[in-house]
Each structure stands twice: as structure tokens, then as C-alpha cells.
Design a protein around this motif. Structure first.
Motif, PDB file in Angstrom:
ATOM      1  N   LEU A 136      -2.022   0.355   5.516  1.00  0.00           N
ATOM      2  CA  LEU A 136      -3.297  -0.172   5.025  1.00  0.00           C
ATOM      3  C   LEU A 136      -4.437   0.788   5.353  1.00  0.00           C
ATOM      4  N   TYR A 137      -4.404   1.342   6.551  1.00  0.00           N
ATOM      5  CA  TYR A 137      -5.464   2.267   6.954  1.00  0.00           C
ATOM      6  C   TYR A 137      -5.531   3.466   6.000  1.00  0.00           C
ATOM      7  N   GLU A 138      -4.391   4.036   5.696  1.00  0.00           N
ATOM      8  CA  GLU A 138      -4.374   5.208   4.812  1.00  0.00           C
ATOM      9  C   GLU A 138      -4.928   4.885   3.428  1.00  0.00           C
ATOM     10  N   GLU A 139      -4.684   3.688   2.950  1.00  0.00           N
ATOM     11  CA  GLU A 139      -5.154   3.302   1.612  1.00  0.00           C
ATOM     12  C   GLU A 139      -6.611   2.822   1.589  1.00  0.00           C
ATOM     13  N   LEU A 140      -7.103   2.321   2.725  1.00  0.00           N
ATOM     14  CA  LEU A 140      -8.441   1.716   2.744  1.00  0.00           C
ATOM     15  C   LEU A 140      -9.503   2.543   3.464  1.00  0.00           C
ATOM     16  N   LYS A 141      -9.129   3.642   4.082  1.00  0.00           N
ATOM     17  CA  LYS A 141     -10.084   4.386   4.910  1.00  0.00           C
ATOM     18  C   LYS A 141     -11.266   4.950   4.131  1.00  0.00           C
ATOM     19  N   HIS A 142     -11.159   5.044   2.820  1.00  0.00           N
ATOM     20  CA  HIS A 142     -12.246   5.596   2.011  1.00  0.00           C
ATOM     21  C   HIS A 142     -13.228   4.525   1.528  1.00  0.00           C
ATOM     22  N   TYR A 143     -12.907   3.261   1.765  1.00  0.00           N
ATOM     23  CA  TYR A 143     -13.793   2.172   1.349  1.00  0.00           C
ATOM     24  C   TYR A 143     -14.849   1.897   2.422  1.00  0.00           C
ATOM     25  N   GLU A 144     -16.011   1.454   1.970  1.00  0.00           N
ATOM     26  CA  GLU A 144     -17.055   1.034   2.894  1.00  0.00           C
ATOM     27  C   GLU A 144     -16.540  -0.164   3.697  1.00  0.00           C
ATOM     28  N   ASN A 145     -16.801  -0.162   5.006  1.00  0.00           N
ATOM     29  CA  ASN A 145     -16.366  -1.271   5.856  1.00  0.00           C
ATOM     30  C   ASN A 145     -17.143  -2.534   5.538  1.00  0.00           C
ATOM     31  N   GLY A 146     -16.451  -3.648   5.568  1.00  0.00           N
ATOM     32  CA  GLY A 146     -17.079  -4.945   5.417  1.00  0.00           C
ATOM     33  C   GLY A 146     -17.602  -5.418   6.758  1.00  0.00           C
ATOM     34  N   PRO A 147     -17.965  -6.688   6.869  1.00  0.00           N
ATOM     35  CA  PRO A 147     -18.488  -7.226   8.128  1.00  0.00           C
ATOM     36  C   PRO A 147     -17.447  -7.148   9.246  1.00  0.00           C
ATOM     37  N   TYR A 148     -17.942  -7.027  10.454  1.00  0.00           N
ATOM     38  CA  TYR A 148     -17.068  -7.006  11.624  1.00  0.00           C
ATOM     39  C   TYR A 148     -16.490  -8.401  11.842  1.00  0.00           C
ATOM     40  N   ILE A 149     -15.215  -8.475  12.176  1.00  0.00           N
ATOM     41  CA  ILE A 149     -14.562  -9.760  12.445  1.00  0.00           C
ATOM     42  C   ILE A 149     -14.618  -9.993  13.953  1.00  0.00           C
ATOM     43  N   LEU A 150     -15.396 -10.966  14.363  1.00  0.00           N
ATOM     44  CA  LEU A 150     -15.736 -11.166  15.767  1.00  0.00           C
ATOM     45  C   LEU A 150     -14.537 -11.451  16.663  1.00  0.00           C
ATOM     46  N   ASN A 151     -13.537 -12.199  16.190  1.00  0.00           N
ATOM     47  CA  ASN A 151     -12.410 -12.615  17.035  1.00  0.00           C
ATOM     48  C   ASN A 151     -11.336 -11.548  17.166  1.00  0.00           C
ATOM     49  N   ASP A 152     -11.416 -10.480  16.391  1.00  0.00           N
ATOM     50  CA  ASP A 152     -10.321  -9.526  16.274  1.00  0.00           C
ATOM     51  C   ASP A 152     -10.677  -8.152  16.828  1.00  0.00           C
ATOM     52  N   LYS A 153      -9.660  -7.336  16.951  1.00  0.00           N
ATOM     53  CA  LYS A 153      -9.803  -5.944  17.366  1.00  0.00           C
ATOM     54  C   LYS A 153      -9.742  -5.072  16.125  1.00  0.00           C
ATOM     55  N   SER A 154     -10.643  -4.119  16.039  1.00  0.00           N
ATOM     56  CA  SER A 154     -10.681  -3.212  14.883  1.00  0.00           C
ATOM     57  C   SER A 154      -9.603  -2.149  15.002  1.00  0.00           C
ATOM     58  N   TRP A 155      -8.981  -1.816  13.874  1.00  0.00           N
ATOM     59  CA  TRP A 155      -7.973  -0.760  13.836  1.00  0.00           C
ATOM     60  C   TRP A 155      -8.636   0.542  13.387  1.00  0.00           C
ATOM     61  N   LYS A 156      -8.699   1.519  14.276  1.00  0.00           N
ATOM     62  CA  LYS A 156      -9.216   2.858  13.982  1.00  0.00           C
ATOM     63  C   LYS A 156     -10.585   2.833  13.304  1.00  0.00           C
TER      64      LYS A 156
END
Length: 175
Positions: A136-156
């Protein structure tokens, strides 16, 4: 002005700090294309989520989950990319059903536990979980990030988040 009355300034209709919650009208649904015919799709009454289940896949009670956030501008594109990866791996998932629901979830009126989540993915194993994070990271890394998800840990530092939790409602003898 009296300090006790300052908050009234923010309640006027032209204030950027107070907006009436808009009516829950389904608008501009998010669509998944090229869905395998063995997947089933369902929604629950008054739920903002649309569920995709693979009947050949047994959903565990709990495990690692992956959440993907999106902006109002890139949500449909992200759904297209993510859904094709998920279908390839035959995994159950859900996504926010329409633009109005995504807006409501990420507004100040939204539930903080759901805020930021656009897609939720339920991998069947730890190996699948780690593999999906990287794919997923390889396919989505070029997209603008959406809102931060408060309960979760961000991947890279991406719009991909993860946490361990329940996939289904879990009850014990006390409820």
C-alpha cells in the motif's frame, strides 16, 4: 466585551468556528470498480460504511487492522488503488460510502474514534499485514496525506495507519 460572553461571537452563522451540522444526505457515492463476483457488499442502516466481504475468507475476531485516510479531493482515486490491491489478496474491507459521510466524519462534529478513517482493511495473518503495509505504501506514497488517525500509528509518515483491535464485536459473559 465580557469574557463570559466571548463564545457567543463564535456561534454566529458567519463564524468560521461554528457551523451547523449538515443534514445526512447521501451524495456522490464512492464507487469500487472491477470487484470480483464472489465478494458481497452490504451497508447498515445509518452507517457511513460500505462493507466488502469475501465469503471464502473467515474474519478473525481480532488482529492487526490497516486504515487509510484520504482527502476530499483524492478519496475516489485512493479507493480505486487500494481496492484493487485488496481484491488481489481477497481480503475483507470497508470504506466510507459517500462524500457527505467523509466530510461529516472529519468535521468537528465527527466521532474522534472514527475521524480520519476512509478505508479499513482486515488482513488474515501477520505476514499479510506486513506485506500489505509495504504494498500500500508503494502505491499511495505519491498521494497527499489525509487527516491523521488519532488512535493509530502512522506507517512511514504516510496516509496508512495501523493498530491491533477487534474485527467484530466481542462480548464476554457481562456483555
Amino acid at each position: 466585551m465580557d469574557k463570559k460572553l466571548v463564545y457567543f461571537q463564535h456561534m454566529s452563522e458567519d463564524s468560521k468556528y461554528y457551523i451547523d451540522k449538515s443534514p445526512n444526505v447521501e451524495t456522490d457515492p464512492y464507487e469500487v470498480h472491477n470487484m470480483p463476483n464472489y465478494y458481497t457488499v452490504s451497508t447498515e442502516y445509518k452507517s457511513p460504511w460500505k462493507f466488502y466481504n469475501n465469503p471464502n475468507h473467515t474474519l478473525k475476531e481480532q488482529g492487526w487492522k490497516i486504515h487509510v485516510s484520504a482527502t476530499m479531493n483524492n478519496a475516489q482515486d485512493i479507493l480505486e488503488v487500494v481496492s484493487q490491491i485488496i481484491f488481489k489478496h481477497q481480503i475483507p474491507f470497508k470504506h466510507i460510502k459517500d462524500k457527505q459521510s467523509l466530510f461529516n466524519m472529519n468535521s468537528k462534529h465527527g466521532n474522534r474514534t472514527s475521524s480520519g478513517k476512509f478505508i479499513a482493511i482486515y488482513p488474515s495473518s501477520n505476514n499479510m499485514f506486513f506485506g500489505l503495509l509495504n504494498e500500500l505504501y508503494e502505491e499511495l506514497k505519491h498521494y497527499e496525506n489525509g487527516p491523521y488517525i488519532l488512535n493509530d500509528k502512522s506507517w512511514k509518515d504516510s496516509n496508512i495507519y495501523y493498530r491491533y483491535g477487534a474485527f467484530k464485536n466481542i462480548y464476554n459473559e457481562r456483555g
